[in-house]
Structure formats: structure tokens, C-alpha cells
Design a protein around this motif. Structure first.
Motif, PDB file in Angstrom:
ATOM      1  N   ASN A 230       6.870  15.582  61.472  1.00 61.87           N
ATOM      2  CA  ASN A 230       5.826  15.869  62.451  1.00 61.87           C
ATOM      3  C   ASN A 230       4.635  14.978  62.137  1.00 61.87           C
ATOM      4  OD1 ASN A 230       4.475  17.081  64.565  1.00 61.87           O
ATOM      5  ND2 ASN A 230       4.058  18.999  63.495  1.00 61.87           N
TER       6      ASN A 230
ATOM      7  N   SER B 282       1.476  33.866  59.993  1.00 60.78           N
ATOM      8  CA  SER B 282       0.776  34.164  58.745  1.00 60.78           C
ATOM      9  C   SER B 282      -0.540  33.414  58.744  1.00 60.78           C
ATOM     10  CB  SER B 282       1.608  33.740  57.523  1.00 60.78           C
ATOM     11  OG  SER B 282       1.721  32.330  57.466  1.00 60.78           O
TER      12      SER B 282
ATOM     13  N   LEU C 180     -16.534  26.247  49.673  1.00 57.24           N
ATOM     14  CA  LEU C 180     -16.151  26.235  51.091  1.00 57.24           C
ATOM     15  C   LEU C 180     -14.894  27.085  51.239  1.00 57.24           C
ATOM     16  CD1 LEU C 180     -16.556  24.949  53.955  1.00 57.24           C
ATOM     17  CD2 LEU C 180     -14.968  23.158  53.211  1.00 57.24           C
TER      18      LEU C 180
ATOM     19  N   LEU D 268     -10.421  19.763  58.228  1.00 55.02           N
ATOM     20  CA  LEU D 268      -9.135  19.221  57.832  1.00 55.02           C
ATOM     21  C   LEU D 268      -8.255  19.010  59.048  1.00 55.02           C
ATOM     22  CD1 LEU D 268      -9.805  20.990  54.989  1.00 55.02           C
ATOM     23  CD2 LEU D 268      -7.497  20.197  54.557  1.00 55.02           C
TER      24      LEU D 268
ATOM     25  N   GLU E 187      -0.158  28.408  60.258  1.00 56.31           N
ATOM     26  CA  GLU E 187       0.867  27.413  60.586  1.00 56.31           C
ATOM     27  C   GLU E 187       0.959  27.261  62.096  1.00 56.31           C
ATOM     28  OE1 GLU E 187       4.801  28.164  59.082  1.00 56.31           O
ATOM     29  OE2 GLU E 187       5.444  26.103  59.431  1.00 56.31           O
TER      30      GLU E 187
ATOM     31  N   LEU F 214     -11.890  28.380  53.608  1.00 62.79           N
ATOM     32  CA  LEU F 214     -11.152  27.918  54.781  1.00 62.79           C
ATOM     33  C   LEU F 214     -10.011  28.873  55.100  1.00 62.79           C
ATOM     34  CD1 LEU F 214     -10.841  24.282  53.452  1.00 62.79           C
ATOM     35  CD2 LEU F 214     -12.009  24.831  55.592  1.00 62.79           C
TER      36      LEU F 214
ATOM     37  N   TYR G 184       2.740  16.884  52.818  1.00 64.01           N
ATOM     38  CA  TYR G 184       1.875  16.847  53.993  1.00 64.01           C
ATOM     39  C   TYR G 184       0.653  16.007  53.669  1.00 64.01           C
ATOM     40  CZ  TYR G 184       4.563  21.168  54.407  1.00 64.01           C
ATOM     41  OH  TYR G 184       5.584  22.096  54.402  1.00 64.01           O
TER      42      TYR G 184
ATOM     43  N   TYR H 239      -8.126  29.564  51.759  1.00 58.12           N
ATOM     44  CA  TYR H 239      -8.306  28.586  50.701  1.00 58.12           C
ATOM     45  C   TYR H 239      -9.782  28.552  50.309  1.00 58.12           C
ATOM     46  CZ  TYR H 239      -3.761  26.386  51.803  1.00 58.12           C
ATOM     47  OH  TYR H 239      -2.422  26.122  52.005  1.00 58.12           O
TER      48      TYR H 239
ATOM     49  N   LEU I  28      -5.286  27.455  47.225  1.00 57.98           N
ATOM     50  CA  LEU I  28      -4.757  28.596  47.959  1.00 57.98           C
ATOM     51  C   LEU I  28      -5.121  29.898  47.256  1.00 57.98           C
ATOM     52  CD1 LEU I  28      -2.947  29.681  50.273  1.00 57.98           C
ATOM     53  CD2 LEU I  28      -0.985  29.388  48.736  1.00 57.98           C
TER      54      LEU I  28
ATOM     55  N   PHE J 199      -2.529  21.911  47.530  1.00 61.07           N
ATOM     56  CA  PHE J 199      -3.190  20.633  47.716  1.00 61.07           C
ATOM     57  C   PHE J 199      -3.488  19.912  46.408  1.00 61.07           C
ATOM     58  CE2 PHE J 199      -4.262  20.260  52.201  1.00 61.07           C
ATOM     59  CZ  PHE J 199      -3.951  21.532  52.660  1.00 61.07           C
TER      60      PHE J 199
ATOM     61  N   GLN K 274       0.936  25.826  51.415  1.00 62.69           N
ATOM     62  CA  GLN K 274       0.794  24.436  51.004  1.00 62.69           C
ATOM     63  C   GLN K 274      -0.223  24.341  49.869  1.00 62.69           C
ATOM     64  OE1 GLN K 274       0.155  21.964  54.482  1.00 62.69           O
ATOM     65  NE2 GLN K 274       1.841  22.944  55.571  1.00 62.69           N
TER      66      GLN K 274
ATOM     67  N   PRO L 273      -8.447  21.861  48.487  1.00 63.38           N
ATOM     68  CA  PRO L 273      -8.469  23.312  48.677  1.00 63.38           C
ATOM     69  C   PRO L 273      -7.476  24.006  47.734  1.00 63.38           C
ATOM     70  CG  PRO L 273      -8.258  22.160  50.776  1.00 63.38           C
ATOM     71  CD  PRO L 273      -8.036  21.150  49.703  1.00 63.38           C
TER      72      PRO L 273
ATOM     73  N   GLN M  91      -3.491  31.828  55.885  1.00 65.41           N
ATOM     74  CA  GLN M  91      -3.823  31.519  54.501  1.00 65.41           C
ATOM     75  C   GLN M  91      -5.336  31.405  54.363  1.00 65.41           C
ATOM     76  OE1 GLN M  91      -0.235  31.492  55.241  1.00 65.41           O
ATOM     77  NE2 GLN M  91      -0.985  29.561  56.055  1.00 65.41           N
TER      78      GLN M  91
ATOM     79  N   GLN N  35     -12.460  25.664  48.554  1.00 66.17           N
ATOM     80  CA  GLN N  35     -12.581  24.258  48.182  1.00 66.17           C
ATOM     81  C   GLN N  35     -13.945  23.996  47.576  1.00 66.17           C
ATOM     82  OE1 GLN N  35     -12.372  21.438  51.450  1.00 66.17           O
ATOM     83  NE2 GLN N  35     -11.646  19.795  50.120  1.00 66.17           N
TER      84      GLN N  35
ATOM     85  N   PHE O 213      -4.530  17.574  60.404  1.00 68.27           N
ATOM     86  CA  PHE O 213      -3.162  17.259  59.989  1.00 68.27           C
ATOM     87  C   PHE O 213      -2.792  15.839  60.401  1.00 68.27           C
ATOM     88  CE2 PHE O 213       1.255  17.845  59.206  1.00 68.27           C
ATOM     89  CZ  PHE O 213       1.938  17.326  60.287  1.00 68.27           C
TER      90      PHE O 213
ATOM     91  N   LYS P 135       2.637  21.901  60.233  1.00 67.48           N
ATOM     92  CA  LYS P 135       1.211  21.613  60.408  1.00 67.48           C
ATOM     93  C   LYS P 135       0.400  22.875  60.195  1.00 67.48           C
ATOM     94  CE  LYS P 135      -1.829  20.515  64.307  1.00 67.48           C
ATOM     95  NZ  LYS P 135      -1.826  20.042  65.699  1.00 67.48           N
ATOM     96  N   LEU P 136      -0.555  22.818  59.274  1.00 66.29           N
ATOM     97  CA  LEU P 136      -1.505  23.905  59.128  1.00 66.29           C
ATOM     98  C   LEU P 136      -2.730  23.601  59.984  1.00 66.29           C
ATOM     99  CD1 LEU P 136      -1.669  24.953  55.358  1.00 66.29           C
ATOM    100  CD2 LEU P 136      -0.617  26.174  57.274  1.00 66.29           C
TER     101      LEU P 136
ATOM    102  N   PHE Q 127      -6.558  24.452  60.497  1.00 71.57           N
ATOM    103  CA  PHE Q 127      -7.648  24.971  59.687  1.00 71.57           C
ATOM    104  C   PHE Q 127      -8.834  25.369  60.551  1.00 71.57           C
ATOM    105  CE2 PHE Q 127      -6.666  24.431  55.207  1.00 71.57           C
ATOM    106  CZ  PHE Q 127      -5.530  23.631  55.267  1.00 71.57           C
TER     107      PHE Q 127
ATOM    108  N   TYR R 215      -3.351  15.244  55.075  1.00 72.66           N
ATOM    109  CA  TYR R 215      -4.460  15.686  55.908  1.00 72.66           C
ATOM    110  C   TYR R 215      -5.643  14.757  55.689  1.00 72.66           C
ATOM    111  CZ  TYR R 215      -2.026  20.160  56.516  1.00 72.66           C
ATOM    112  OH  TYR R 215      -1.111  21.133  56.822  1.00 72.66           O
TER     113      TYR R 215
ATOM    114  N   ASN S 146       4.328  27.378  55.097  1.00 76.69           N
ATOM    115  CA  ASN S 146       2.961  27.805  55.348  1.00 76.69           C
ATOM    116  C   ASN S 146       2.132  27.830  54.067  1.00 76.69           C
ATOM    117  OD1 ASN S 146       4.582  29.909  54.441  1.00 76.69           O
ATOM    118  ND2 ASN S 146       3.280  31.471  55.323  1.00 76.69           N
TER     119      ASN S 146
END
Lengths: 113, 111
Positions: free
Chosen positions: A56, B31, B86, A43, B92, B88, A33, B35, B45, A104, A102, B43, B33, B37, A45, B98-99, B101, A35, A100
């Protein structure tokens, strides 16, 4: 286990030029992915690749494009650079079955002058 | 349009204090998440919450997913300067991969 790696760390370009950013996912991860993290915008996408196919894309113009290679690494290309493209570009990877979660990389800081 | 709103945006506290960060949406997420950063880095997780009402603990950090799966919170007990960063939340989106944020909470913990 090695994490997501990105190169280069920093990239300085001028308006109108093209930029190429690279990403290597965590071993075993097939999805990559991209971003964009611009100042004040959070952030956003950009693109999702899985098994070599674009799955996507976010709300970005076509001059943002990329590809995924057979070894699952990926490239992001930005053509005709504009000043507002200056941002931190983050690559993430995930296993196919847990999209879900991910993970980075450290990002590439792109500055357009 | 799915959106995640975080509050507060900025938080500056003294070492040893407790704090809570909120992540809210009008949409249901399968769900969420969290993060963290640090400047100039990607970031990291921290946790994924999946079940409505779920509570997860990570040392001094407690994460909760709302019963309706529309909101989440992060509580830090006895904050330390190393918690600075930071935070975050992300979920999904309906379109795969695509997440989405939240805008983030900038936490500063002073010694």
C-alpha cells in the motif's frame, strides 16, 4: 529485544538531490511502514512493505519509493528533493497478524536546503 | 475519508492535576492505538483498545474505547512532569497497513 533502528539520524541534502533512508525492523516482524512527520502536518502514511512487496502507498508522488530486502529491512528513497520534503521520516514494523500495532524507530531527520 | 480529531491540541497544566484527551471520528475503527512521542524521537505505543466500551489502565493512565468504536479517550490522573509529550491516537485505515493519526495533543506538565 532490540527495537526498530533507522539510519542515518540526520541527513542534509540540497534541492534536486536524492536521499536514501534505511530501517531495520524488530526481529520477527515482517511488515515495515514508512511515515512522514512534517511540521504542522502530523504523521502521514507513505508506504507499507510485507514479504518484499509493496502492499500500500499513501498520497505521495512517485519520487517517493522504497523496497524491502529478504531480511525484512527496508530502504526509502526520495528523488528530486524539494524543500517541503524536509521532515522526520519514521519507520515502523509489526508482526503480520497484528498490523495495527506498529512499533516505531527514532526516525531520520531530513533537511533539504 | 477516515479522519481522527483530537482535542485539545495543547494542554498546559500543573503537576498533580488530572486531564482528559479526546479522539473522535465519524468512522468506525476495528481498534485504536495511543502513542506518546517526545521531541526528536519516534512515537511509543502505549495501548491498543479493540472492543467497544473497553477500558484499559496503565498506571495513572486510563484509556477508553467508545461503545460504537468511533471515539476514544485518555485520562491521566495526578499528572507528573514526566508525562510531558505529544499524545497521538491512531486507527488502522480501511486500506491495509495504514495507520491514520490524529493531529496530536501537546501536553506540558509544569512542576
Amino acid at each position: 529485544e532490540a527495537g526498530v533502528t533507522q539510519s542515518p539520524t540526520h541527513l542534509i541534502k540540497t534541492r534536486g538531490q536524492q536521499a536514501t533512508l534505511r530501517c531495520s525492523p524488530i526481529s520477527g516482524h515482517t511488515s515495515v511502514y514508512w511515515y512522514q512527520q512534517a511540521l504542522g502536518l502530523g504523521l502521514q502514511f507513505l508506504l507499507w512493505y510485507d514479504e518484499g512487496e509493496e502492499r500500500n502507498r499513501g498520497n505521495f508522488p512517485p519520487r517517493f519509493s522504497g523496497r524491502q530486502f529478504p531480511n525484512y529491512s527496508s530502504e526509502l528513497n526520495v528523488n528530486a528533493l524539494e524543500l517541503e520534503d524536509s521532515a522526520l521520516y519514521l519507520c515502523a514494523s509489526s508482526p503480520r497478524v497484528r498490523r495495527n500495532e506498529q512499533f516505531f524507530g527514532p526516525g531520520t531527520r531530513l533537511t533539504v536546503l | 475519508t477516515q479522519l481522527l480529531e483530537q482535542s485539545p491540541q495543547f494542554l498546559s497544566i500543573q503537576e498533580g492535576e488530572n486531564l482528559t484527551v479526546y479522539c473522535n471520528s465519524s468512522s468506525v475503527f476495528s481498534s485504536l492505538q495511543w502513542y506518546r512521542q517526545e521531541p526528536g524521537e519516534g512515537p511509543v505505543l502505549l495501548v491498543t483498545v479493540v472492543t467497544g466500551g473497553e477500558v484499559k489502565k496503565l498506571k495513572r493512565l486510563t484509556f477508553q474505547f467508545g461503545d460504537a468504536r468511533k471515539d476514544s479517550s485518555l485520562h491521566i490522573t495526578a499528572a507528573q512532569p514526566g508525562d510531558t509529550g505529544l499524545y497521538l491516537c491512531a486507527g488502522e485505515g480501511n486500506q491495509g497497513g495504514k495507520l491514520i493519526f490524529g493531529q496530536g495533543t501537546e501536553l506540558s506538565v509544569k512542576p
